[in-house]
Design a protein around this motif. Structure first.
Motif, short mmCIF file in Angstrom:
data_model
loop_
_atom_site.label_atom_id
_atom_site.label_comp_id
_atom_site.label_asym_id
_atom_site.label_seq_id
_atom_site.Cartn_x
_atom_site.Cartn_y
_atom_site.Cartn_z
N THR A 38 22.23 58.35 44.39
CA THR A 38 23.59 58.30 43.87
C THR A 38 24.41 57.33 44.72
OG1 THR A 38 25.47 59.62 43.11
CG2 THR A 38 24.53 60.22 45.25
N GLY A 39 25.52 56.88 44.17
CA GLY A 39 26.37 56.00 44.93
C GLY A 39 27.53 55.49 44.10
N VAL A 40 28.40 54.74 44.76
CA VAL A 40 29.50 54.07 44.09
C VAL A 40 29.00 52.67 43.75
CG1 VAL A 40 31.80 53.07 44.42
CG2 VAL A 40 31.32 55.38 45.22
N VAL A 41 29.07 52.31 42.47
CA VAL A 41 28.56 51.00 42.06
C VAL A 41 29.66 50.03 41.66
CG1 VAL A 41 26.28 51.83 41.40
CG2 VAL A 41 28.10 51.82 39.70
N GLU A 42 30.87 50.51 41.44
CA GLU A 42 31.94 49.61 41.03
C GLU A 42 33.29 50.25 41.34
OE1 GLU A 42 32.67 46.42 40.55
OE2 GLU A 42 31.58 46.16 38.67
N VAL A 96 36.97 54.34 40.03
CA VAL A 96 35.71 54.29 40.77
C VAL A 96 34.58 54.77 39.87
CG1 VAL A 96 34.44 55.20 42.76
CG2 VAL A 96 36.86 54.61 42.99
N MET A 97 33.52 53.98 39.82
CA MET A 97 32.34 54.34 39.04
C MET A 97 31.26 54.87 39.99
SD MET A 97 29.75 52.01 36.72
CE MET A 97 31.03 51.40 35.65
N GLU A 98 30.89 56.14 39.78
CA GLU A 98 29.77 56.73 40.51
C GLU A 98 28.59 56.79 39.55
OE1 GLU A 98 30.29 60.41 42.63
OE2 GLU A 98 32.33 59.88 43.23
N ASN A 131 29.85 58.53 36.01
CA ASN A 131 31.19 59.11 35.92
C ASN A 131 32.22 58.10 36.40
OD1 ASN A 131 30.35 61.69 35.05
ND2 ASN A 131 29.92 62.30 37.15
N LEU A 132 33.35 58.08 35.72
CA LEU A 132 34.49 57.30 36.17
C LEU A 132 35.55 58.25 36.71
CD1 LEU A 132 34.98 54.73 33.26
CD2 LEU A 132 33.69 54.45 35.38
N LYS A 186 40.70 62.29 44.04
CA LYS A 186 39.98 61.76 42.89
C LYS A 186 39.96 62.81 41.79
CE LYS A 186 35.04 62.49 43.29
NZ LYS A 186 33.76 61.99 43.74
N ALA A 187 40.00 62.31 40.56
CA ALA A 187 39.96 63.18 39.38
C ALA A 187 38.99 62.57 38.38
CB ALA A 187 41.34 63.31 38.77
N LEU A 188 38.10 63.41 37.85
CA LEU A 188 37.16 62.93 36.85
C LEU A 188 37.93 62.42 35.64
CD1 LEU A 188 34.22 62.55 35.93
CD2 LEU A 188 34.34 64.88 34.99
#
Length: 169
Positions: A46-50, A61-63, A78-79, A106-108
Motif C-alpha cells: 500500500t502507499g500514496v501514489v498521487e 490524496v490517492m492511496e 481511495n481518494l 483526512k476524510a474518505l
C-alpha cells in the motif's frame, strides 16, 4: 502499514515562489486492506501514489493498495480530502518518536471499489495518475484518474481512464 495498523508519512510542502521547503506535515496511511479471500502467502502493498494540491493547505490524496491472488485484480484505490492547516509543522524535527504532533486531517472522499460496477470493466485497475481536467460549462471542475496496463505479461491489466465531475472544492 500492516493489516492491523497504518503508517505515518511526512509530506513536504515546497513553495514555487520561494523555491524552498516551507513545511512538512504528518499524514496517516491506512492499514493494508483485509482481504479474506486472498491466499495466505499473498503479496500485499500500500502507499500514496498521487497528491493533488488544492488551495489553503488542502489536498486530494490517492492511496492505492494491492493484494495478489484476487479475482478482481486486487487493487484498492481511495481518494481522501486532506486538510493540513492545523497539522504540526515537522520540518525541523529529525525524529517524530518523542514529539507531540497533530496529523493532517483526512476524510474518505471516494472509494473506487464502491462504484466499480459502473466501469465498463467492472474492476479497478492500477490507478496511479490524478489531475484536474477542464472546467465544465456549469463551472464545475473535472477530475481525471488514469491507469496504464504496464505492458504486463504476467496477468490481465487494462488501460483505464476515469473522468469525474466535482463541485465544492
Amino acid at each position: 502499514s500492516t493489516l492491523t495498523q497504518g503508517a505515518l508519512l511526512r509530506f513536504s510542502y515546497f513553495s514555487f515562489a520561494s523555491k524552498k521547503l516551507e513545511r512538512q506535515f504528518v499524514y496517516y496511511l491506512d492499514p493494508l486492506p483485509n482481504e479474506p479471500t486472498a491466499p495466505k502467502d499473498a503479496f500485499r502493498t500500500t502507499g500514496v501514489v498521487e497528491i493533488l494540491q488544492l488551495p489553503d493547505m488542502r489536498f486530494i490524496v490517492m492511496e492505492r493498495a494491492y493484494t495478489s491472488g484476487l479475482k478482481d485484480g486486487g487493487n484498492r484505490v481511495n481518494l481522501y480530502l486532506v486538510d493540513a492547516t492545523m497539522a504540526t509543522n515537522t520540518k525541523d524535527m529529525f525524529s517524530l518518536k518523542q514529539e507531540q504532533i497533530v496529523h493532517a486531517k483526512k476524510a474518505l472522499w471516494l472509494d473506487l471499489n464502491s462504484i466499480k460496477a459502473s466501469f465498463g470493466s467492472n474492476r479497478v485497475d492500477n490507478i496511479e495518475g490524478l489531475t484536474f481536467g477542464p472546467k465544465l460549462s456549469s463551472g464545475n471542475q473535472t477530475l481525471l484518474l488514469v491507469a496504464d496496463d504496464n505492458f504486463n505479461a504476467f496477468g490481465p491489466q487494462i488501460n483505464q481512464i476515469l473522468l469525474f465531475e466535482v463541485s465544492g472544492l
